[in-house]
Design an enzyme around this catalytic site. Structure first.
Site, PDB file in Angstrom:
ATOM      1  N   MET A 199       0.848  -1.201   0.000  1.00  0.00           N
ATOM      2  CA  MET A 199       0.000   0.000   0.000  1.00  0.00           C
ATOM      3  C   MET A 199       0.882   1.250   0.000  1.00  0.00           C
ATOM      4  O   MET A 199       0.849   2.050   0.946  1.00  0.00           O
ATOM      5  CB  MET A 199      -0.911  -0.039   1.233  1.00  0.00           C
ATOM      6  CG  MET A 199      -1.801  -1.278   1.289  1.00  0.00           C
ATOM      7  SD  MET A 199      -3.149  -1.196   0.092  1.00  0.00           S
ATOM      8  CE  MET A 199      -4.373  -0.364   1.107  1.00  0.00           C
ATOM      9  N   HIS A 200       1.626   1.418  -1.087  1.00  0.00           N
ATOM     10  CA  HIS A 200       2.620   2.502  -1.134  1.00  0.00           C
ATOM     11  C   HIS A 200       1.993   3.885  -0.884  1.00  0.00           C
ATOM     12  O   HIS A 200       2.321   4.566   0.088  1.00  0.00           O
ATOM     13  CB  HIS A 200       3.309   2.530  -2.495  1.00  0.00           C
ATOM     14  CG  HIS A 200       3.940   1.253  -2.914  1.00  0.00           C
ATOM     15  ND1 HIS A 200       5.072   0.749  -2.315  1.00  0.00           N
ATOM     16  CD2 HIS A 200       3.611   0.361  -3.884  1.00  0.00           C
ATOM     17  CE1 HIS A 200       5.417  -0.384  -2.908  1.00  0.00           C
ATOM     18  NE2 HIS A 200       4.542  -0.634  -3.859  1.00  0.00           N
ATOM     19  N   ASP A 201       1.151   4.322  -1.818  1.00  0.00           N
ATOM     20  CA  ASP A 201       0.663   5.707  -1.770  1.00  0.00           C
ATOM     21  C   ASP A 201      -0.281   5.982  -0.593  1.00  0.00           C
ATOM     22  O   ASP A 201      -0.164   7.038   0.047  1.00  0.00           O
ATOM     23  CB  ASP A 201      -0.020   6.079  -3.095  1.00  0.00           C
ATOM     24  CG  ASP A 201       0.980   6.193  -4.236  1.00  0.00           C
ATOM     25  OD1 ASP A 201       2.193   6.197  -3.966  1.00  0.00           O
ATOM     26  OD2 ASP A 201       0.549   6.286  -5.396  1.00  0.00           O
TER      27      ASP A 201
END
Ligand SMILES: [Ca+2]
Length: 309
Positions: free
Chosen positions: A237-239
Site C-alpha cells: 500500500m505505497h501511496d
C-alpha cells in the site's frame, strides 16, 4: 490541514485519494497529475473521476508533466492496467477548467498561503522539480512534503536498486531531495511492509458502499500482479501509507533523519536513493530528510478501511 496532491493514478494513488477525501479536516487545495503509472492524459482523467467518486468533485485538477526532465518515460501498464486503474471503468466526471500546469498551480498556492500548504507527492517528482525551477523559495513557502519514493536500505522494485517513482525521473528526484524541504520520504523501506493481506481484502469485500466496492475491484487487479512478486496474495500500500503518514506522523514508530541523494550516473544503479549514513551532522553533504523505518501497519490498515466505509 491544507494539502496539494501530486499523483499519477494509479491504483494505490486512488486509495490515497480516498484516504484523504474521507477526512473532513483535510482541505484538498489542488491535485496535480503526472505521467507514471499511465500517460498524463490518462492520470489526469483518472484523478477527475476519482475525486468525484470519493466526494470531492470541486477540487481543481492541473495536468502536469508528460515526460521526465531528461530521460524517456516508462509507463507501468503491466502493474496498473492500460487505463491506470486495472481496466476498471470509473464513471466520467466533468473537469473544472484549469489553465495552469501542476507546477504553476503548486507555486501559486504556496505563494498565496506561505507555510500553510502541505504537499503529498505520489508519482515521479517531475512536477515538484519544475515548481522549484519556477520558485526557488518553494521549500520555505510550503509546510511539510511527504514523498512516496525511494528504496534507501532495502532493494528497489523496478531495478535491483531503484524504486519506480525515483527511477522514472532521477534528475527531478535529486532536485527535490536536495532542495531543503521539510521532507519525509515514505520509501519501500516501509511501504513493502504495509501489505494489504488476503484477510484485510476479505474484510473490504464485505463492506457496503460505492467507495469500498471500487477499492476492492482496483485492489483485486493489483493483487493479481503483486502475488507473482510477493509470493503471497497481498499487495503493498505505497501511496495510501504516504497519505496516512502525512495526516498523522505518529503512525511512524521509528525513523532516521539523514541526507539522501539520487544516483544519476551509475552503470547499474541510476535512480538509486543513496543515504549518507554517517552520524556526525557536521560531516553531512546536504540537508537531511526523515526516513520512516517502521510504521504501525495494523492501525494504518484499520484507518484505510474506515476511510472506505
Ligand atoms: Ca503513484
Amino acid at each position: 490541514m491544507r494539502v496539494f496532491i501530486d499523483c499519477d493514478p494509479g491504483i494505490d494513488d486512488a486509495l490515497a485519494l480516498a484516504y484523504l477525501a474521507a477526512d473532513s479536516s483535510v482541505e484538498i487545495v489542488g491535485v496535480g497529475t503526472v505521467y507514471g503509472n499511465a500517460a498524463v492524459e490518462t492520470t489526469t482523467d483518472n484523478a477527475v473521476r476519482l475525486l468525484r467518486l470519493f466526494g470531492r468533485p470541486d477540487v481543481p485538477v492541473s495536468a502536469g508533466a508528460a515526460r521526465p526532465l531528461v530521460q524517456q518515460p516508462r509507463l507501468a501498464a503491466h502493474v496498473h492496467g492500460a487505463n491506470g486503474l486495472g481496466g476498471i471503468e470509473v464513471p466520467a466526471a466533468e473537469r473544472i477548467d484549469v489553465s495552469e500546469s501542476a507546477a504553476e498551480a503548486l507555486v501559486r498556492l504556496a505563494r498565496s498561503a506561505p507555510g500553510q500548504i502541505s504537499v503529498l507527492a505520489l508519482g515521479p517528482l517531475t512536477n515538484l522539480a519544475l515548481a522549484l525551477a519556477l520558485e526557488p523559495q518553494l521549500p520555505q513557502l510550503v509546510d511539510r512534503v511527504v514523498v512516496m519514493g525511494g528504496a534507501v536500505r532495502v532493494p528497489g522494485n523496478v531495478t535491483p536498486w531503484a524504486e519506480a517513482n525515483v527511477n522514472n525521473d532521477p534528475e527531478a528526484a535529486e532536485a527535490v531531495l536536495g532542495a531543503g524541504f521539510d521532507l519525509t520520504l515514505v520509501a519501500l523501506d516501509v511501504t513493502m511492509r504495509a501489505l494489504a493481506t488476503e484477510s484485510w481484502l476479505e474484510e473490504l469485500a464485505g463492506m457496503e458502499g460505492e467507495r469500498a466496492r471500487y477499492a476492492h475491484r482496483f485492489l483485486t487487479y493489483y493483487v493479481d500482479w503483486y502475488t507473482s512478486f510477493l509470493g503471497q496474495r497481498a499487495c503493498a500500500m505505497h501511496d495510501p501509507l504516504a497519505a496516512a503518514v502525512l495526516l498523522d506522523p505518529a503512525l511512524v514508530t521509528e525513523s532516521v533523519t539523514l541526507p539522501v541523494q539520487v544516483e544519476l550516473t551509475g552503470t547499474h544503479t541510476r535512480g538509486m536513493t543513496v543515504a549518507d549514513l554517517r552520524t556526525r551532522p557536521e560531516s553531512r553533504s546536504r540537508a537531511p530528510v526523515v526516513l520512516p523505518t517502521a510504521v504501525d501497519v495494523p492501525e494504518f490498515l484499520a484507518r484505510m478501511l474506515r476511510a472506505l466505509a
